[in-house]
Design an enzyme around this catalytic site. Structure first.
Site, PDB file in Angstrom:
ATOM      1  N   PHE A   1      -5.254   1.093   4.600  1.00  0.00           N
ATOM      2  CA  PHE A   1      -4.538   1.888   5.604  1.00  0.00           C
ATOM      3  C   PHE A   1      -4.264   3.292   5.045  1.00  0.00           C
ATOM      4  O   PHE A   1      -3.795   3.428   3.913  1.00  0.00           O
ATOM      5  CB  PHE A   1      -3.215   1.169   5.891  1.00  0.00           C
TER       6      PHE A   1
ATOM      7  N   ASN B   1       6.473  -1.231   5.342  1.00  0.00           N
ATOM      8  CA  ASN B   1       5.843  -0.700   6.549  1.00  0.00           C
ATOM      9  C   ASN B   1       4.805  -1.743   6.946  1.00  0.00           C
ATOM     10  O   ASN B   1       3.638  -1.621   6.613  1.00  0.00           O
ATOM     11  CB  ASN B   1       5.191   0.654   6.245  1.00  0.00           C
ATOM     12  N   PRO B   2       5.260  -2.817   7.613  1.00  0.00           N
ATOM     13  CA  PRO B   2       4.339  -3.929   7.881  1.00  0.00           C
ATOM     14  C   PRO B   2       3.434  -3.604   9.067  1.00  0.00           C
ATOM     15  O   PRO B   2       3.653  -2.620   9.779  1.00  0.00           O
ATOM     16  CB  PRO B   2       5.305  -5.068   8.242  1.00  0.00           C
TER      17      PRO B   2
HETATM   18  C1  LIG Z   1       0.724  -0.679   7.991  1.00  0.00           C
HETATM   19  S1  LIG Z   1       0.002  -1.052   6.445  1.00  0.00           S
HETATM   20  C2  LIG Z   1       1.111  -0.164   5.369  1.00  0.00           C
HETATM   21  C3  LIG Z   1       0.532   0.188   4.046  1.00  0.00           C
HETATM   22  C4  LIG Z   1       1.442   1.060   3.169  1.00  0.00           C
HETATM   23  N1  LIG Z   1       2.669   0.381   2.850  1.00  0.00           N
HETATM   24  C5  LIG Z   1       1.746   2.362   3.859  1.00  0.00           C
HETATM   25  O1  LIG Z   1       2.864   2.540   4.352  1.00  0.00           O
HETATM   26  O2  LIG Z   1       0.864   3.235   3.920  1.00  0.00           O
HETATM   27  C6  LIG Z   1       0.493  -2.758   6.210  1.00  0.00           C
HETATM   28  C7  LIG Z   1      -0.040  -3.397   4.923  1.00  0.00           C
HETATM   29  O3  LIG Z   1       0.489  -4.731   4.814  1.00  0.00           O
HETATM   30  C8  LIG Z   1      -0.533  -5.599   4.349  1.00  0.00           C
HETATM   31  N2  LIG Z   1      -0.181  -6.952   4.785  1.00  0.00           N
HETATM   32  C9  LIG Z   1      -0.245  -7.477   6.023  1.00  0.00           C
HETATM   33  N3  LIG Z   1       0.206  -8.743   6.042  1.00  0.00           N
HETATM   34  C10 LIG Z   1       0.581  -9.038   4.760  1.00  0.00           C
HETATM   35  C11 LIG Z   1       1.141 -10.183   4.133  1.00  0.00           C
HETATM   36  N4  LIG Z   1       1.408 -11.295   4.826  1.00  0.00           N
HETATM   37  N5  LIG Z   1       1.419 -10.127   2.824  1.00  0.00           N
HETATM   38  C12 LIG Z   1       1.147  -9.006   2.094  1.00  0.00           C
HETATM   39  N6  LIG Z   1       0.600  -7.883   2.634  1.00  0.00           N
HETATM   40  C13 LIG Z   1       0.336  -7.888   3.954  1.00  0.00           C
HETATM   41  C14 LIG Z   1      -1.797  -5.047   4.979  1.00  0.00           C
HETATM   42  O4  LIG Z   1      -2.958  -5.495   4.314  1.00  0.00           O
HETATM   43  C15 LIG Z   1      -1.554  -3.541   4.854  1.00  0.00           C
HETATM   44  O5  LIG Z   1      -2.022  -3.052   3.624  1.00  0.00           O
END
Ligand SMILES: C[S@@+](CC[C@H](N)C(=O)[O-])C[C@H]1O[C@@H](n2cnc3c(N)ncnc32)[C@H](O)[C@@H]1O
Length: 286
Positions: free
Chosen positions: A99, A194-195
């Site tokens: 992302f 930031n999910p």
């Molecule tokens: C919207 S992106 C945000 C990335 C970063 N924190 C940012 O703000 O630029 C959400 C991230 O959460 C990760 N993700 C989604 N579900 C997850 C889970 N159950 N456990 C760990 N990571 C997860 C995704 O792969 C992605 O990299």
């Protein structure tokens, strides 16, 4: 732009701006100048100056520029083309599989920095490129920061960024945010995330997002809040009494996010981003 490219920097830049404008790129001049700076290996200001004097570019440089402008016209993110994204004080390597960090997330980090006690522990759930975890570690060398990421591709970008930036007080670990850092149960000062929060049925407006951000980083179930529910549950396990949860969400999700915070949570508040849209919710635990 589809004809043989001119070699003069001013003509090339003008053609690039026109091409990106027709392709609907939101800031065609900015992107055309940044791509020119990228192929020249210089700053945007220097690229602007070179374009003003209309110097001939070496043929391979002109050809590379034309290729990147055409790809940008197909709405490939600028940051994938240059290979990096600026976030607060750091530059993160980014590309396919991760992302691209957004400016609004810089505001989320601001809330964390304001609340973080000296020597505090921070866990960043779903760290992506490592933007949140690594910028906090960079700005607060006293903090102990852990970033957790489930996607193997994103994990590799984040861990590579940590190594390249040399932030000694951050660790990036692979894994599901639901099981994050059991060794830190009840001892964390700030849980930040930031999910993914886009509802499954929604199509993102920008082609860059829809076609190039990984789906696992975007979609969060029928109402977009499934990952947020897991984030709240993990925060309840990790936070020490009085610890802070800080999360980013969609502009319509402030109230539904606060509603996920049950017994034990207090001082919940939703805050705007730089454009005035609800974007961040914070709350204290116990
Ligand atoms: C919207 S992106 C945000 C990335 C970063 N924190 C940012 O703000 O630029 C959400 C991230 O959460 C990760 N993700 C989604 N579900 C997850 C889970 N159950 N456990 C760990 N990571 C997860 C995704 O792969 C992605 O990299």
């Amino acid at each position: 732009m589809t004809d043989l490219p001119p070699r003069r920097s001013d003509e090339l830049l003008r053609a690039a701006i026109g091409h990106l404008q027709l392709a609907g790129v939101p800031q065609p001049r900015v992107d055309a100048e940044l791509l020119l700076a990228h192929v020249l290996g210089t700053s945007r200001g220097r690229a602007q100056a070179l374009a003003l004097v209309g110097r001939d570019l070496p043929l391979p440089v002109a050809a590379r520029y034309r290729e990147l402008v055409l790809r940008r016209g197909l709405r490939e993110p600028l940051q994938h083309l240059t290979g990096h994204a600026g976030f607060r004080r750091i530059e993160l390597a980014v590309g396919p599989g991760v992302f691209v960090p957004r400016p609004e997330t810089e505001v989320l980090v601001e809330h964390v920095l304001r609340a973080l006690p000296e020597g505090g522990r921070v866990v960043d759930l779903g760290t992506g490129s490592g933007a949140i975890a690594l910028s906090i570690a960079d700005e607060r060398p006293d903090a102990d920061v852990l970033g957790v990421e489930r996607s193997p591709e994103a994990f590799a970008w984040a861990d590579g960024n940590r190594a390249r930036l040399g932030v000694a007080n951050a660790r990036i670990v692979p894994g599901d945010l639901a099981d994050a850092a059991p060794e830190w149960d009840g001892s964390v000062d700030v849980v930040v995330s930031n999910p993914p929060y886009v509802p499954d049925g929604m199509v993102p407006r920008d082609p860059e997002v829809e076609r190039f951000d990984p789906p696992a980083a975007l979609y969060g179930g029928p109402d977009g809040l499934d990952p947020m529910r897991a984030v709240v549950a993990t925060a309840e396990r990790l936070l020490k009494p009085g610890g802070l949860l800080a999360v980013e969400h969609g502009e319509e999700q402030g109230e539904p996010t606060r509603a996920l915070l049950g017994d034990g949570w207090h001082d919940a508040a939703t805050h705007p981003d730089l454009t005035g849209r609800d974007r961040v919710t914070t709350a204290r635990f116990r």
